[in-house]
Design a protein around this motif. Structure first.
Motif, PDB file in Angstrom:
ATOM      1  N   GLU A 175       0.990  -1.086  -0.118  1.00  0.00           N
ATOM      2  CA  GLU A 175       0.072   0.017  -0.179  1.00  0.00           C
ATOM      3  C   GLU A 175       0.829   1.218  -0.033  1.00  0.00           C
ATOM      4  O   GLU A 175       0.478   2.290  -0.608  1.00  0.00           O
ATOM      5  CB  GLU A 175      -0.918  -0.021   1.144  1.00  0.00           C
ATOM      6  N   VAL A 176       2.001   1.298   0.771  1.00  0.00           N
ATOM      7  CA  VAL A 176       2.906   2.263   0.659  1.00  0.00           C
ATOM      8  C   VAL A 176       3.328   2.637  -0.901  1.00  0.00           C
ATOM      9  O   VAL A 176       3.416   3.712  -1.224  1.00  0.00           O
ATOM     10  CB  VAL A 176       4.032   1.931   1.488  1.00  0.00           C
ATOM     11  N   HIS A 177       3.595   1.532  -1.516  1.00  0.00           N
ATOM     12  CA  HIS A 177       4.095   1.611  -3.089  1.00  0.00           C
ATOM     13  C   HIS A 177       2.910   2.177  -3.745  1.00  0.00           C
ATOM     14  O   HIS A 177       3.146   3.103  -4.623  1.00  0.00           O
ATOM     15  CB  HIS A 177       4.427   0.294  -3.710  1.00  0.00           C
ATOM     16  N   ILE A 178       1.842   1.742  -3.634  1.00  0.00           N
ATOM     17  CA  ILE A 178       0.507   2.211  -4.409  1.00  0.00           C
ATOM     18  C   ILE A 178       0.463   3.820  -4.059  1.00  0.00           C
ATOM     19  O   ILE A 178       0.277   4.739  -5.140  1.00  0.00           O
ATOM     20  CB  ILE A 178      -0.832   1.669  -3.834  1.00  0.00           C
ATOM     21  N   ILE A 179       0.468   4.300  -2.761  1.00  0.00           N
ATOM     22  CA  ILE A 179       0.376   5.756  -2.603  1.00  0.00           C
ATOM     23  C   ILE A 179       1.433   6.401  -3.355  1.00  0.00           C
ATOM     24  O   ILE A 179       1.350   7.586  -3.684  1.00  0.00           O
ATOM     25  CB  ILE A 179       0.224   5.860  -1.119  1.00  0.00           C
ATOM     26  N   LEU A 180       2.839   6.099  -3.050  1.00  0.00           N
ATOM     27  CA  LEU A 180       3.908   6.950  -3.415  1.00  0.00           C
ATOM     28  C   LEU A 180       4.124   6.753  -4.893  1.00  0.00           C
ATOM     29  O   LEU A 180       4.499   8.039  -5.696  1.00  0.00           O
ATOM     30  CB  LEU A 180       5.189   6.183  -2.974  1.00  0.00           C
ATOM     31  N   GLN A 181       3.635   5.698  -5.681  1.00  0.00           N
ATOM     32  CA  GLN A 181       3.778   5.518  -7.200  1.00  0.00           C
ATOM     33  C   GLN A 181       2.468   6.017  -7.806  1.00  0.00           C
ATOM     34  O   GLN A 181       2.494   6.576  -9.033  1.00  0.00           O
ATOM     35  CB  GLN A 181       4.104   4.288  -7.428  1.00  0.00           C
ATOM     36  N   GLU A 182       1.391   5.915  -7.395  1.00  0.00           N
ATOM     37  CA  GLU A 182      -0.005   6.009  -7.975  1.00  0.00           C
ATOM     38  C   GLU A 182      -0.847   7.218  -7.303  1.00  0.00           C
ATOM     39  O   GLU A 182      -1.668   7.728  -8.043  1.00  0.00           O
ATOM     40  CB  GLU A 182      -0.602   4.917  -8.142  1.00  0.00           C
ATOM     41  N   GLY A 183      -0.591   7.473  -6.093  1.00  0.00           N
ATOM     42  CA  GLY A 183      -1.246   8.411  -5.410  1.00  0.00           C
ATOM     43  C   GLY A 183      -2.504   8.328  -4.527  1.00  0.00           C
ATOM     44  O   GLY A 183      -2.750   6.903  -4.469  1.00  0.00           O
ATOM     45  N   ASP A 185      -5.583   8.713  -4.381  1.00  0.00           N
ATOM     46  CA  ASP A 185      -6.818   7.971  -4.895  1.00  0.00           C
ATOM     47  C   ASP A 185      -6.839   6.638  -5.481  1.00  0.00           C
ATOM     48  O   ASP A 185      -7.610   6.104  -5.327  1.00  0.00           O
ATOM     49  CB  ASP A 185      -6.990   8.954  -6.324  1.00  0.00           C
ATOM     50  N   ALA A 186      -5.428   6.377  -5.982  1.00  0.00           N
ATOM     51  CA  ALA A 186      -5.423   4.859  -6.281  1.00  0.00           C
ATOM     52  C   ALA A 186      -5.549   4.051  -5.165  1.00  0.00           C
ATOM     53  O   ALA A 186      -6.019   2.830  -5.216  1.00  0.00           O
ATOM     54  CB  ALA A 186      -3.876   4.712  -6.973  1.00  0.00           C
ATOM     55  N   PHE A 187      -4.891   4.394  -4.042  1.00  0.00           N
ATOM     56  CA  PHE A 187      -5.034   3.551  -2.677  1.00  0.00           C
ATOM     57  C   PHE A 187      -6.335   3.556  -2.594  1.00  0.00           C
ATOM     58  O   PHE A 187      -6.806   2.398  -1.946  1.00  0.00           O
ATOM     59  CB  PHE A 187      -4.248   4.551  -1.825  1.00  0.00           C
ATOM     60  N   ASP A 188      -6.988   4.470  -2.382  1.00  0.00           N
ATOM     61  CA  ASP A 188      -8.531   4.519  -2.133  1.00  0.00           C
ATOM     62  C   ASP A 188      -9.431   3.375  -2.856  1.00  0.00           C
ATOM     63  O   ASP A 188     -10.034   2.827  -2.240  1.00  0.00           O
ATOM     64  CB  ASP A 188      -9.271   5.805  -2.040  1.00  0.00           C
ATOM     65  N   ILE A 189      -8.955   3.557  -4.273  1.00  0.00           N
ATOM     66  CA  ILE A 189      -9.687   2.640  -4.939  1.00  0.00           C
ATOM     67  C   ILE A 189      -9.285   1.157  -4.803  1.00  0.00           C
ATOM     68  O   ILE A 189     -10.132   0.117  -4.691  1.00  0.00           O
ATOM     69  CB  ILE A 189      -9.158   2.837  -6.605  1.00  0.00           C
TER      70      ILE A 189
END
Length: 205
Positions: A175-183, A185-189
């Motif tokens: 989830e860290v990777h998702i937030i840092l790489q995609e933002g 909003d991507a984490f929320d999805i």
């Protein structure tokens, strides 16, 4: 009988904190009922005095919560107050950890925030820490705007000051990777599509 009387103005530290506690804790109790107990975190040489309250789950569908009172007027090394309180919400079983273990971790996070973070800007990611509870798979942390709680907690007015309650969310390495790489909003999805709750600190990697 000798009686000593001391008058305090609202500019004095003790009364100022009492007023702060009254306003913030009243809102917490209104939303989450009575706390079970509190822990006081102090560092006299720097003026740190923070209360951490534990609000147990009332049933198996209601989150347990840990929340601060006093973090908002704690001074960072920059010389500015944090102007925020923190709230950690967890599933009723607390991720198979004890209240004391979680409060100890929460205190470590708060101390790191005061010592090393220069602002309260959100969202903010703190990478995995060996200090995280042993039974949790979520060793990293997201600090973000409050979600899923009363709007009354989002902005709290104390005199001329307005403080925010921020959401402290244990997250996995993925989830860290998702937030840092995609933002964010991507984490929320990602969380919305997951079969695991965001307040479950033992969710799979």
């Amino acid at each position: 009988m000798d009686v000593q009387i001391k008058r305090e103005s609202s500019k004095e530290k003790n009364l100022n904190f009492d007023i702060r506690r009254t306003i913030i804790l009243n809102l917490y109790i209104k939303e989450w009922s009575m706390p079970e107990y509190r822990v006081i975190m102090t560092k006299p040489e720097t003026g740190v005095y923070i209360e951490i309250y534990y609000f147990p789950s009332s049933n198996d569908k209601t989150p347990a919560r840990f929340a601060t009172v006093g973090l908002s007027n704690t001074i960072r090394k920059t010389g500015k107050p944090t102007e925020t309180e923190w709230m950690l919400a967890l599933e009723p079983d607390l991720g198979q950890e004890s209240v004391d273990r979680i409060i100890s971790y929460f205190c470590d996070l708060i101390a790191h925030n005061i010592e090393n973070i220069k602002s309260s800007e959100t969202p903010r990611v703190m990478t995995e820490s060996a200090l995280a509870p042993e039974n949790w798979t979520t060793k990293a942390l997201l600090i973000d705007e409050l979600r899923g709680e009363s709007e009354d907690l989002e902005k709290i007015k104390i005199g001329e000051e307005i403080i925010s309650v921020l959401w402290v969310v244990p997250i996995t390495h993925k989830e860290v990777h998702i937030i840092l790489q995609e933002g964010i909003d991507a984490f929320d999805i990602y969380i919305e599509k997951s079969s695991y709750s965001i307040i479950d600190p033992t969710r799979p990697y």
